[in-house]
Design a protein around this motif. Sequence first.
Motif, PDB file in Angstrom:
ATOM      1  N   LEU A  48       0.830  -1.206   0.000  1.00 20.84           N
ATOM      2  CA  LEU A  48       0.000   0.000   0.000  1.00 20.84           C
ATOM      3  C   LEU A  48       0.863   1.254   0.000  1.00 20.84           C
ATOM      4  O   LEU A  48       0.540   2.252  -0.667  1.00 20.84           O
ATOM      5  N   ARG A  49       1.952   1.230   0.742  1.00 20.42           N
ATOM      6  CA  ARG A  49       2.855   2.379   0.787  1.00 20.42           C
ATOM      7  C   ARG A  49       3.460   2.656  -0.583  1.00 20.42           C
ATOM      8  O   ARG A  49       3.581   3.817  -0.996  1.00 20.42           O
ATOM      9  N   LEU A  50       3.840   1.595  -1.288  1.00 20.97           N
ATOM     10  CA  LEU A  50       4.400   1.781  -2.624  1.00 20.97           C
ATOM     11  C   LEU A  50       3.352   2.314  -3.592  1.00 20.97           C
ATOM     12  O   LEU A  50       3.652   3.138  -4.459  1.00 20.97           O
ATOM     13  N   ASP A  51       2.099   1.835  -3.455  1.00 22.11           N
ATOM     14  CA  ASP A  51       1.019   2.364  -4.297  1.00 22.11           C
ATOM     15  C   ASP A  51       0.841   3.867  -4.055  1.00 22.11           C
ATOM     16  O   ASP A  51       0.669   4.647  -5.002  1.00 22.11           O
ATOM     17  N   TYR A  52       0.858   4.249  -2.781  1.00 27.26           N
ATOM     18  CA  TYR A  52       0.718   5.666  -2.434  1.00 27.26           C
ATOM     19  C   TYR A  52       1.917   6.457  -2.951  1.00 27.26           C
ATOM     20  O   TYR A  52       1.769   7.569  -3.483  1.00 27.26           O
ATOM     21  N   ALA A  53       3.114   5.878  -2.837  1.00 28.17           N
ATOM     22  CA  ALA A  53       4.325   6.556  -3.303  1.00 28.17           C
ATOM     23  C   ALA A  53       4.262   6.812  -4.801  1.00 28.17           C
ATOM     24  O   ALA A  53       4.625   7.905  -5.272  1.00 28.17           O
ATOM     25  N   HIS A  54       3.798   5.841  -5.554  1.00 26.98           N
ATOM     26  CA  HIS A  54       3.772   6.064  -7.006  1.00 26.98           C
ATOM     27  C   HIS A  54       2.717   7.091  -7.381  1.00 26.98           C
ATOM     28  O   HIS A  54       2.881   7.834  -8.343  1.00 26.98           O
ATOM     29  N   ASP A 114      11.160  13.049   0.637  1.00 31.49           N
ATOM     30  CA  ASP A 114       9.909  13.488   1.262  1.00 31.49           C
ATOM     31  C   ASP A 114       8.803  12.458   1.052  1.00 31.49           C
ATOM     32  O   ASP A 114       7.997  12.192   1.952  1.00 31.49           O
ATOM     33  N   ILE A 115       8.767  11.869  -0.145  1.00 31.97           N
ATOM     34  CA  ILE A 115       7.761  10.843  -0.431  1.00 31.97           C
ATOM     35  C   ILE A 115       8.003   9.627   0.449  1.00 31.97           C
ATOM     36  O   ILE A 115       7.056   9.039   0.994  1.00 31.97           O
ATOM     37  N   CYS A 116       9.265   9.247   0.596  1.00 30.00           N
ATOM     38  CA  CYS A 116       9.614   8.108   1.443  1.00 30.00           C
ATOM     39  C   CYS A 116       9.043   8.281   2.848  1.00 30.00           C
ATOM     40  O   CYS A 116       8.389   7.374   3.384  1.00 30.00           O
ATOM     41  N   TYR A 117       9.264   9.436   3.440  1.00 28.35           N
ATOM     42  CA  TYR A 117       8.785   9.674   4.803  1.00 28.35           C
ATOM     43  C   TYR A 117       7.269   9.864   4.842  1.00 28.35           C
ATOM     44  O   TYR A 117       6.611   9.467   5.815  1.00 28.35           O
ATOM     45  N   GLU A 118       6.706  10.443   3.792  1.00 32.80           N
ATOM     46  CA  GLU A 118       5.259  10.665   3.739  1.00 32.80           C
ATOM     47  C   GLU A 118       4.503   9.341   3.774  1.00 32.80           C
ATOM     48  O   GLU A 118       3.430   9.247   4.376  1.00 32.80           O
ATOM     49  N   VAL A 119       5.045   8.308   3.134  1.00 30.33           N
ATOM     50  CA  VAL A 119       4.342   7.023   3.095  1.00 30.33           C
ATOM     51  C   VAL A 119       4.664   6.151   4.300  1.00 30.33           C
ATOM     52  O   VAL A 119       4.133   5.047   4.427  1.00 30.33           O
ATOM     53  N   GLY A 120       5.528   6.638   5.193  1.00 25.16           N
ATOM     54  CA  GLY A 120       5.770   5.919   6.431  1.00 25.16           C
ATOM     55  C   GLY A 120       7.023   5.085   6.494  1.00 25.16           C
ATOM     56  O   GLY A 120       7.190   4.282   7.420  1.00 25.16           O
ATOM     57  N   MET A 121       7.928   5.265   5.535  1.00 26.72           N
ATOM     58  CA  MET A 121       9.183   4.510   5.555  1.00 26.72           C
ATOM     59  C   MET A 121      10.306   5.405   6.075  1.00 26.72           C
ATOM     60  O   MET A 121      10.486   6.525   5.584  1.00 26.72           O
ATOM     61  N   GLU A 122      11.039   4.905   7.047  1.00 26.22           N
ATOM     62  CA  GLU A 122      12.087   5.707   7.675  1.00 26.22           C
ATOM     63  C   GLU A 122      13.442   5.534   7.005  1.00 26.22           C
ATOM     64  O   GLU A 122      14.347   6.351   7.208  1.00 26.22           O
ATOM     65  N   SER A 123      13.608   4.490   6.228  1.00 29.59           N
ATOM     66  CA  SER A 123      14.873   4.223   5.550  1.00 29.59           C
ATOM     67  C   SER A 123      14.723   4.449   4.056  1.00 29.59           C
ATOM     68  O   SER A 123      13.941   3.759   3.387  1.00 29.59           O
ATOM     69  N   SER A 162      16.997   3.886   1.761  1.00 33.37           N
ATOM     70  CA  SER A 162      17.574   2.750   1.031  1.00 33.37           C
ATOM     71  C   SER A 162      16.584   1.587   0.969  1.00 33.37           C
ATOM     72  O   SER A 162      16.464   0.905  -0.057  1.00 33.37           O
ATOM     73  N   TYR A 163      15.856   1.365   2.066  1.00 29.04           N
ATOM     74  CA  TYR A 163      14.854   0.293   2.085  1.00 29.04           C
ATOM     75  C   TYR A 163      13.701   0.631   1.134  1.00 29.04           C
ATOM     76  O   TYR A 163      13.205  -0.238   0.405  1.00 29.04           O
ATOM     77  N   PHE A 164      13.300   1.895   1.136  1.00 27.21           N
ATOM     78  CA  PHE A 164      12.257   2.356   0.225  1.00 27.21           C
ATOM     79  C   PHE A 164      12.672   2.116  -1.225  1.00 27.21           C
ATOM     80  O   PHE A 164      11.894   1.588  -2.026  1.00 27.21           O
ATOM     81  N   TYR A 165      13.911   2.478  -1.558  1.00 27.08           N
ATOM     82  CA  TYR A 165      14.411   2.272  -2.923  1.00 27.08           C
ATOM     83  C   TYR A 165      14.408   0.785  -3.272  1.00 27.08           C
ATOM     84  O   TYR A 165      14.046   0.402  -4.389  1.00 27.08           O
ATOM     85  N   ARG A 166      14.835  -0.044  -2.333  1.00 28.01           N
ATOM     86  CA  ARG A 166      14.922  -1.477  -2.600  1.00 28.01           C
ATOM     87  C   ARG A 166      13.531  -2.065  -2.875  1.00 28.01           C
ATOM     88  O   ARG A 166      13.343  -2.840  -3.817  1.00 28.01           O
ATOM     89  N   LEU A 167      12.538  -1.697  -2.059  1.00 31.29           N
ATOM     90  CA  LEU A 167      11.182  -2.190  -2.271  1.00 31.29           C
ATOM     91  C   LEU A 167      10.599  -1.665  -3.583  1.00 31.29           C
ATOM     92  O   LEU A 167       9.922  -2.399  -4.321  1.00 31.29           O
ATOM     93  N   PHE A 168      10.855  -0.403  -3.868  1.00 35.76           N
ATOM     94  CA  PHE A 168      10.305   0.193  -5.091  1.00 35.76           C
ATOM     95  C   PHE A 168      10.894  -0.484  -6.323  1.00 35.76           C
ATOM     96  O   PHE A 168      10.172  -0.800  -7.275  1.00 35.76           O
ATOM     97  N   ARG A 169      12.203  -0.719  -6.306  1.00 32.32           N
ATOM     98  CA  ARG A 169      12.838  -1.403  -7.436  1.00 32.32           C
ATOM     99  C   ARG A 169      12.290  -2.815  -7.602  1.00 32.32           C
ATOM    100  O   ARG A 169      12.084  -3.291  -8.720  1.00 32.32           O
TER     101      ARG A 169
END
Length: 290
Positions: A219-225, A237-246, A248-255
């Motif tokens: 759901l966080r990735l859907d919101y991010a896109h 800013d998008i990373c933190y807005e969707v609730g991810m604190e890392s 690098s972790y956000f990038y890894r999940l998105f990829r």
Amino acid sequence: MEAIRHLIPLHPQCRVFCTASCSYDNIPYPHYHDACELTVILSGRHLIELENEKLELTAGDVLLLNADIAHSRCLSMPGKHVTIAFESTELERLEAYLELDWLAGKDEWKSHLSTTEVDAVVDAIERINLYATVNPERVKGELRGLLIRLWQRANGNLHAENLHQAPWIIRLSQCMKEPEKLRRGVAALLELTPYSHAYVCREFKRLWGCTPTEYVNSLRLDYAHQLLENTRMGIADICYEVGMESISYFYRLFRSKYGMSPARYRKLRFIAKPNLPLEQRTESAEKNEK
């Protein structure tokens, strides 16, 4: 007027073509082509004329046209559509694999999707279009997955009976799309249920095949896109807005989900720039990655 043959510029490697438009004015009709067309209506009123039938499509309608079917399209009310064309052999292989006759001898197949389902289908077409540019070998798998989901939607989702027996999880899924709850993640999810963490984990795995954490991250990735497409917010800013604190972790999940970085996704998104040539999209993305 006799129908003419219209050549669709299928990608030379993965044999698909994706487009988004607010008009049919630049295409000669009536025509036919040797590819299947799957069209999702986003807005407006679209009139489709087949040899023996006329269809009126509005927001949420999805239409699959078989190859070699003469047809015309026009708008009676301004609107937008997204279309993916692909070789008819892909549909034939899928029908053979699933042991079904999807079109059942007809020229077309029509269904209606909810707003959430439309978003999911458009997302899938977006991914196919992007993979055609950067990772063509993934396209056929994504295309088959999209077609299977649509067929399941029209003929009864495999999990539908289980979901009807668990209305709490449907209510939970609706509430968890609120940005505030997404930012809080699994903690907010558990507060929405009267059940233990262990029970919730078992039910998510049984009904949806994922853990609560995987569900929240999806759901966080859907919101991010959505934020990438509709705002100018920075990636951090998008990373933190969707609730991810890392980050690098956000990038890894998105990829993992979209096959590329958030920045590249924003550059390549075809609906945002439907008329930008393929080579310019690729060049722009490569510059952004450096």
